[in-house]
Design an enzyme around this catalytic site. Structure first.
Site, PDB file in Angstrom:
ATOM      1  N   THR A 187       1.176  -1.578  -0.409  1.00 16.70           N
ATOM      2  CA  THR A 187      -0.357   0.299   0.035  1.00 16.70           C
ATOM      3  C   THR A 187       0.601   1.738   0.197  1.00 16.70           C
ATOM      4  O   THR A 187       1.678   0.973   1.124  1.00 16.70           O
ATOM      5  CB  THR A 187      -0.940   0.086   1.934  1.00 16.70           C
ATOM      6  OG1 THR A 187      -1.637  -1.064   1.093  1.00 16.70           O
ATOM      7  CG2 THR A 187      -1.630   1.323   1.705  1.00 16.70           C
ATOM      8  N   ARG A 215     -15.095  -5.735   0.268  1.00 18.65           N
ATOM      9  CA  ARG A 215     -14.302  -5.549   1.584  1.00 18.65           C
ATOM     10  C   ARG A 215     -13.248  -3.857   1.326  1.00 18.65           C
ATOM     11  O   ARG A 215     -13.342  -3.528   0.138  1.00 18.65           O
ATOM     12  CB  ARG A 215     -13.675  -6.561   1.879  1.00 18.65           C
ATOM     13  CG  ARG A 215     -11.911  -6.337   3.418  1.00 18.65           C
ATOM     14  CD  ARG A 215     -11.212  -5.688   2.457  1.00 18.65           C
ATOM     15  NE  ARG A 215     -10.669  -4.964   3.764  1.00 18.65           N
ATOM     16  CZ  ARG A 215      -9.233  -4.652   3.733  1.00 18.65           C
ATOM     17  NH1 ARG A 215      -9.008  -3.768   2.963  1.00 18.65           N
ATOM     18  NH2 ARG A 215      -8.059  -5.139   4.968  1.00 18.65           N
ATOM     19  N   ILE A 216     -13.747  -3.882   2.258  1.00 12.23           N
ATOM     20  CA  ILE A 216     -13.401  -2.222   2.346  1.00 12.23           C
ATOM     21  C   ILE A 216     -12.313  -2.122   3.463  1.00 12.23           C
ATOM     22  O   ILE A 216     -12.543  -2.223   4.601  1.00 12.23           O
ATOM     23  CB  ILE A 216     -13.916  -0.804   2.732  1.00 12.23           C
ATOM     24  CG1 ILE A 216     -15.129  -0.457   1.028  1.00 12.23           C
ATOM     25  CG2 ILE A 216     -14.007   0.099   2.934  1.00 12.23           C
ATOM     26  CD1 ILE A 216     -16.092  -0.317   1.020  1.00 12.23           C
ATOM     27  N   ASP A 218      -8.745   0.013   5.562  1.00 15.44           N
ATOM     28  CA  ASP A 218      -8.754   0.881   6.576  1.00 15.44           C
ATOM     29  C   ASP A 218      -8.748   2.304   5.579  1.00 15.44           C
ATOM     30  O   ASP A 218      -8.679   3.510   6.160  1.00 15.44           O
ATOM     31  CB  ASP A 218      -7.470   1.293   7.286  1.00 15.44           C
ATOM     32  CG  ASP A 218      -6.129   1.055   6.300  1.00 15.44           C
ATOM     33  OD1 ASP A 218      -6.198  -0.363   5.989  1.00 15.44           O
ATOM     34  OD2 ASP A 218      -5.541   1.480   6.965  1.00 15.44           O
ATOM     35  N   THR A 237      -0.527   1.438   6.670  1.00 13.35           N
ATOM     36  CA  THR A 237      -0.966   0.790   6.398  1.00 13.35           C
ATOM     37  C   THR A 237      -0.816  -0.515   7.289  1.00 13.35           C
ATOM     38  O   THR A 237       0.158  -0.404   8.792  1.00 13.35           O
ATOM     39  CB  THR A 237       0.825   1.092   5.641  1.00 13.35           C
ATOM     40  OG1 THR A 237       0.846  -0.954   4.656  1.00 13.35           O
ATOM     41  CG2 THR A 237       2.283   1.369   5.841  1.00 13.35           C
ATOM     42  N   LYS A 239      -2.682  -4.004   8.311  1.00 14.20           N
ATOM     43  CA  LYS A 239      -4.749  -4.826   8.511  1.00 14.20           C
ATOM     44  C   LYS A 239      -5.258  -3.824   8.720  1.00 14.20           C
ATOM     45  O   LYS A 239      -4.913  -3.091   9.701  1.00 14.20           O
ATOM     46  CB  LYS A 239      -4.064  -6.058   9.573  1.00 14.20           C
ATOM     47  CG  LYS A 239      -2.817  -7.143   9.475  1.00 14.20           C
ATOM     48  CD  LYS A 239      -3.535  -7.602   8.681  1.00 14.20           C
ATOM     49  CE  LYS A 239      -4.843  -8.651   8.876  1.00 14.20           C
ATOM     50  NZ  LYS A 239      -4.267  -9.401   9.921  1.00 14.20           N
TER      51      LYS A 239
END
Ligand code: ASP
Length: 332
Positions: A187, A215-216, A218, A237, A239
């Protein structure tokens, strides 16, 4: 204290044995993007322009999990998301569920500047992209051989389901870091403060390998993966589910705002407070302070300041920066 910027290319448990062919292209891209961002700040570009510029470059690089290099959903598709935020005005824009937009970060900025809303997703976001005439590609453009293989490995190991409330197939599902350390890293994000003291942040991602379609994470959630106010700018960045639970980016700002903590103390406290191995962030303050903290073994990262400090790195010595010292990089 002048301008400063910091960027990341994802945090995770990356082994120090990461082969040069996976390490070097990412480091080279981080260096190039750092130079690009620093030059733009020197030229007087605003923090908002600079974070968008840098994140677009990172999105175009197939070695990071954003734009061209986005990881695949369990359905083998790409669902990209991004967010941008300007500190002084609290203006922000976010997008999710993109499958054709070349640079999600720029669409997020258009949501911020040209709609009465903050967050557009899936079909509505794609329709807005068409309406605005931003560059789009066939969805196949974003599906790299590398990511097809990563999805195959993740499915074989039944990885990532740990984040969801569905039954796990065996303990292997608990093990989320494959041997090549190439799991969720990648990311991208950038934070900047310009010479006038304006703060901005941008984050962009393909999410997690083998995530459920829809799925969205953070990244596009303001206050979780991305946040800026008049005191600081943060891009996180790791989980996504943990970053959302711990409202990571906003917590850094809140500790500065309500407790009067300096940026580094606030950032380190938030990262140390999240479950080990789940969070990394880059942050800058209005005064030009920089912090790059992670509780994973590694974070691809880089920073530069007008005062002449520059750093590009992946790993951080255990405990570095945790003692309240002045180091920019901290492993917690
Ligand atoms: N935070 C991102 C997500 O959960 C993944 C990452 O940072 O690599 O979608």
């Amino acid at each position: 204290m002048g301008w400063a910027l910091a960027l990341h290319g994802g945090a995770g448990d990356v082994p120090r044995t990461l082969p040069p062919e996976l390490r070097e292209p990412r480091l080279a891209t981080l260096r190039r993007c750092l130079d690009l961002g620093a030059a733009a700040l020197r030229d007087g570009r605003t923090a908002l322009d600079v974070v968008e510029l840098v994140v677009r470059e990172l999105e175009d690089c197939p070695h990071f999990n954003a734009g061209r290099g986005s990881v695949l959903t369990a359905a083998g598709t790409v669902e990209m998301e991004a967010c941008v935020m300007e500190g002084a005005t609290l203006r922000c824009g976010a997008v999710s569920g993109l499958s054709t937009v070349a640079n999600a970060v720029s669409l997020a900025r258009l949501v911020m500047e040209r709609t009465p809303h903050i967050y557009l997703a899936f079909d509505g976001a794609e329709a807005f992209a068409r309406d605005q005439g931003v560059e789009t590609k066939d969805p196949s453009h974003f599906i790299t051989e590398h990511n097809i293989e990563r999805l195959r490995q993740a499915k074989e190991a039944n990885r990532v389901q740990i984040d969801y409330t569905q039954p796990l197939k065996g303990q292997q599902a608990q093990k989320e870091t494959p041997a090549d350390g190439n799991s969720q890293t990648g990311t991208v994000g950038c934070v900047a403060v310009d010479a006038a003291g304006n703060l901005a942040t941008a984050t962009s991602t393909g999410g997690l390998v083998n995530k459920m379609a829809g799925r969205i994470g953070d990244t596009p959630v303001v206050g979780a993966g991305t946040y800026a106010n008049a005191l600081c700018a943060v891009s996180a960045t790791g989980k996504g589910e943990e970053i959302i639970r711990h409202t990571v980016a906003r917590d850094v700002a809140a500790l500065m705002e309500h407790r009067g903590l300096p940026l580094r103390d606030a950032a380190k406290r938030v990262v140390a407070g999240a479950p080990r191995g789940t969070v990394g962030l880059v942050a800058v303050s209005r005064g030009g302070e920089v912090c790059m903290a992670h509780n994973t073994t590694a974070m691809f990262r880089a920073c530069a300041t007008e005062a002449g400090h520059a750093e590009v790195g992946i790993w951080t010595d255990a405990g570095a920066g945790a003692d309240g010292g002045e180091s920019v990089s901290a492993a917690l």
